[in-house]
Design an enzyme around this catalytic site. Structure first.
Site, PDB file in Angstrom:
ATOM      1  N   GLU A 123       0.886  -1.169   0.000  1.00 52.66           N
ATOM      2  CA  GLU A 123       0.000   0.000   0.000  1.00 52.66           C
ATOM      3  C   GLU A 123       0.923   1.218   0.000  1.00 52.66           C
ATOM      4  O   GLU A 123       1.238   1.787   1.031  1.00 52.66           O
ATOM      5  CB  GLU A 123      -0.926  -0.003   1.213  1.00 52.66           C
ATOM      6  CG  GLU A 123      -2.021   1.054   1.089  1.00 52.66           C
ATOM      7  CD  GLU A 123      -2.947   1.109   2.288  1.00 52.66           C
ATOM      8  OE1 GLU A 123      -2.544   0.651   3.378  1.00 52.66           O
ATOM      9  OE2 GLU A 123      -4.069   1.616   2.138  1.00 52.66           O
ATOM     10  N   HIS A 135       0.071   7.834   5.199  1.00 52.58           N
ATOM     11  CA  HIS A 135       1.345   7.571   4.512  1.00 52.58           C
ATOM     12  C   HIS A 135       2.125   8.878   4.419  1.00 52.58           C
ATOM     13  O   HIS A 135       1.549   9.912   4.072  1.00 52.58           O
ATOM     14  CB  HIS A 135       1.091   7.006   3.110  1.00 52.58           C
ATOM     15  CG  HIS A 135       0.359   5.699   3.117  1.00 52.58           C
ATOM     16  ND1 HIS A 135       0.972   4.504   2.833  1.00 52.58           N
ATOM     17  CD2 HIS A 135      -0.936   5.416   3.403  1.00 52.58           C
ATOM     18  CE1 HIS A 135       0.085   3.527   2.932  1.00 52.58           C
ATOM     19  NE2 HIS A 135      -1.085   4.051   3.276  1.00 52.58           N
ATOM     20  N   ASN A 211     -12.702   5.536   1.215  1.00 50.57           N
ATOM     21  CA  ASN A 211     -11.687   6.147   2.077  1.00 50.57           C
ATOM     22  C   ASN A 211     -10.457   6.492   1.263  1.00 50.57           C
ATOM     23  O   ASN A 211      -9.965   5.682   0.473  1.00 50.57           O
ATOM     24  CB  ASN A 211     -11.309   5.198   3.221  1.00 50.57           C
ATOM     25  CG  ASN A 211     -12.484   4.930   4.142  1.00 50.57           C
ATOM     26  OD1 ASN A 211     -12.990   3.814   4.217  1.00 50.57           O
ATOM     27  ND2 ASN A 211     -12.946   5.971   4.820  1.00 50.57           N
ATOM     28  N   ASP A 265      -7.961  -3.443   7.394  1.00 50.50           N
ATOM     29  CA  ASP A 265      -6.977  -2.349   7.361  1.00 50.50           C
ATOM     30  C   ASP A 265      -6.480  -2.085   8.787  1.00 50.50           C
ATOM     31  O   ASP A 265      -6.220  -0.944   9.171  1.00 50.50           O
ATOM     32  CB  ASP A 265      -7.572  -1.081   6.733  1.00 50.50           C
ATOM     33  CG  ASP A 265      -6.510  -0.036   6.379  1.00 50.50           C
ATOM     34  OD1 ASP A 265      -5.308  -0.374   6.416  1.00 50.50           O
ATOM     35  OD2 ASP A 265      -6.884   1.114   6.099  1.00 50.50           O
ATOM     36  N   GLY A 301      -5.880   3.691   9.684  1.00 55.29           N
ATOM     37  CA  GLY A 301      -6.217   2.281   9.794  1.00 55.29           C
ATOM     38  C   GLY A 301      -7.231   2.062  10.899  1.00 55.29           C
ATOM     39  O   GLY A 301      -7.673   3.004  11.554  1.00 55.29           O
TER      40      GLY A 301
HETATM   41 ZN   LIG Z   1      -5.033   2.994   3.217  1.00 50.91          ZN
END
Ligand SMILES: [Zn+2]
Length: 370
Positions: A123, A135, A211, A265, A301
């Protein structure tokens, strides 16, 4: 072992009552219950009687659990989810540098070779800056082929999330799919047309639909409508009551029952206490079971188990059989995994479900887990 189930759910059938027989780690018989014809010497008396029996759960998007991430302590993360019913797990890695990701893929490869994990999901780092979620923006990159290939060559990567509007994004989907790896559209600011092109090129689903992607606008339908309109695209949903509204979950499952894939997730706090955690390189604060990047409102998450996601989905109005298959056979077939069903010759992975469709007992490879 001979099991009598009041209701036995497989990928394609429901038997009431049903029979499952295992030998060693394999299923040797499955079907409607029959007290005769169990073979010479068979008494017809079951060793175990249960209510609802379903295939072991399959989670294709999960970063960790039990206080650990797959990238740092895979054994703890595997164990945390396995004992709650997820008998097939794909380890998801968040964005880091190419060197760090390659090292993580190499570290996890033996767990896939031994069957403890079913594969690896990258990911990132090929995600949109505008929808980076948890991220780090500074490490996001365009999916340039030699770089993508380097990580695919490093180990058993089964799935890649791509912001398909990035330079080279559609072409990367074509090449990833040509290798038999799933290319999923996610963390994306793509428009409708680019998403359609990516799906035509080989992308086959959505990473956590809704999302971290451009929302629907009636004049700019964006990636969500392109994914919903594709007849084959798998649709990941995070069903924790926070990531997606219960009414939306029920609506999507009713309109696309064959394509919904429940995922957790989950980050390290799944199956562990509230507190401060690390996801990749970022600090995450978990309060009342909701994980957020420390000091922000950004969800980082979930703390779900797939068992909890399944029970949530049913509580939100999803047909129970749709919910079971969305957490077993659908993800397995999407990634080409030999899992998510109870069939003769398959690994004997099963869960016992209570009246709320939550997991109460887990069998993996023919053994009941404590
Ligand atoms: Zn994600």
């Amino acid at each position: 072992m001979l099991i009598h189930a009041e209701r036995l759910v497989t990928a394609d059938e429901v038997y009431e009552p049903g029979l499952l027989r295992t030998e060693g780690n394999r299923v040797v018989d499955v079907g409607p219950w029959h007290s005769s014809g169990l073979g010479s010497g068979g008494s017809g008396r079951p060793d175990v009687e249960v209510g609802t029996l379903a295939p072991g759960l399959v989670d294709v998007h999960c970063h960790g659990g039990g206080g650990a991430s797959f990238s740092t302590d895979p054994v703890t993360a595997i164990e945390a989810h396995r004992r709650t019913g997820t008998t097939t797990q794909v380890a998801s890695l968040v964005t880091e540098t190419y060197d760090d990701l390659e090292a993580q893929v190499r570290m996890l490869a033996p767990y896939v070779a031994s069957g403890e994990l079913a594969g690896i999901h990258l990911e990132g780092p090929w995600l949109a800056e505008e929808f980076h979620g948890a991220h780090p923006v500074a490490l996001l990159r365009d999916p340039k082929w030699p770089k993508v290939e380097r990580l695919l060559d490093a180990g058993p990567v089964k799935m890649v999330t791509i912001a398909v509007e990035r330079t080279g994004g559609v072409e990367a989907c074509r090449r990833i799919a040509a290798r038999g790896v799933v290319a999923a559209v996610g963390h994306t600011n793509a428009d409708y047309e680019t998403t359609v092109a990516a799906l035509a090129a080989g992308a086959s689903g959505a990473t956590h639909l809704f999302n971290a992607m451009r929302p629907i606008h009636h004049r700019q339908p964006g990636p969500i409508v392109a994914l919903l309109a594709d007849p084959d695209a798998a649709l990941e949903l995070i069903v924790d009551g926070t990531h997606t509204h219960p009414a939306l979950v029920a609506y999507i499952a009713r309109t696309h029952p064959e394509r919904v894939v429940l995922v957790t997730d989950a980050m390290a706090a799944a199956g562990a206490a509230d507190g401060d955690y690390i996801l990749g390189t970022l600090s995450v604060a978990v309060r009342e079971g909701v994980a957020r990047i420390a000091g922000t409102n950004t969800i980082a998450g979930s703390t779900l188990t797939l068992s909890k996601a399944l029970a949530n989905a049913v509580a939100y109005g999803v047909d129970p059989l749709v919910a079971v298959r969305a957490s077993t056979v659908r993800p397995a077939r999407w990634l080409g995994l030999d899992a998510g069903d109870l069939r003769v010759g398959g690994r004997a992975d099963a869960v016992v479900l209570d009246e709320d469709w939550a997991v109460t007992r887990v069998m993996r490879a023919g053994e009941w887990l404590a």
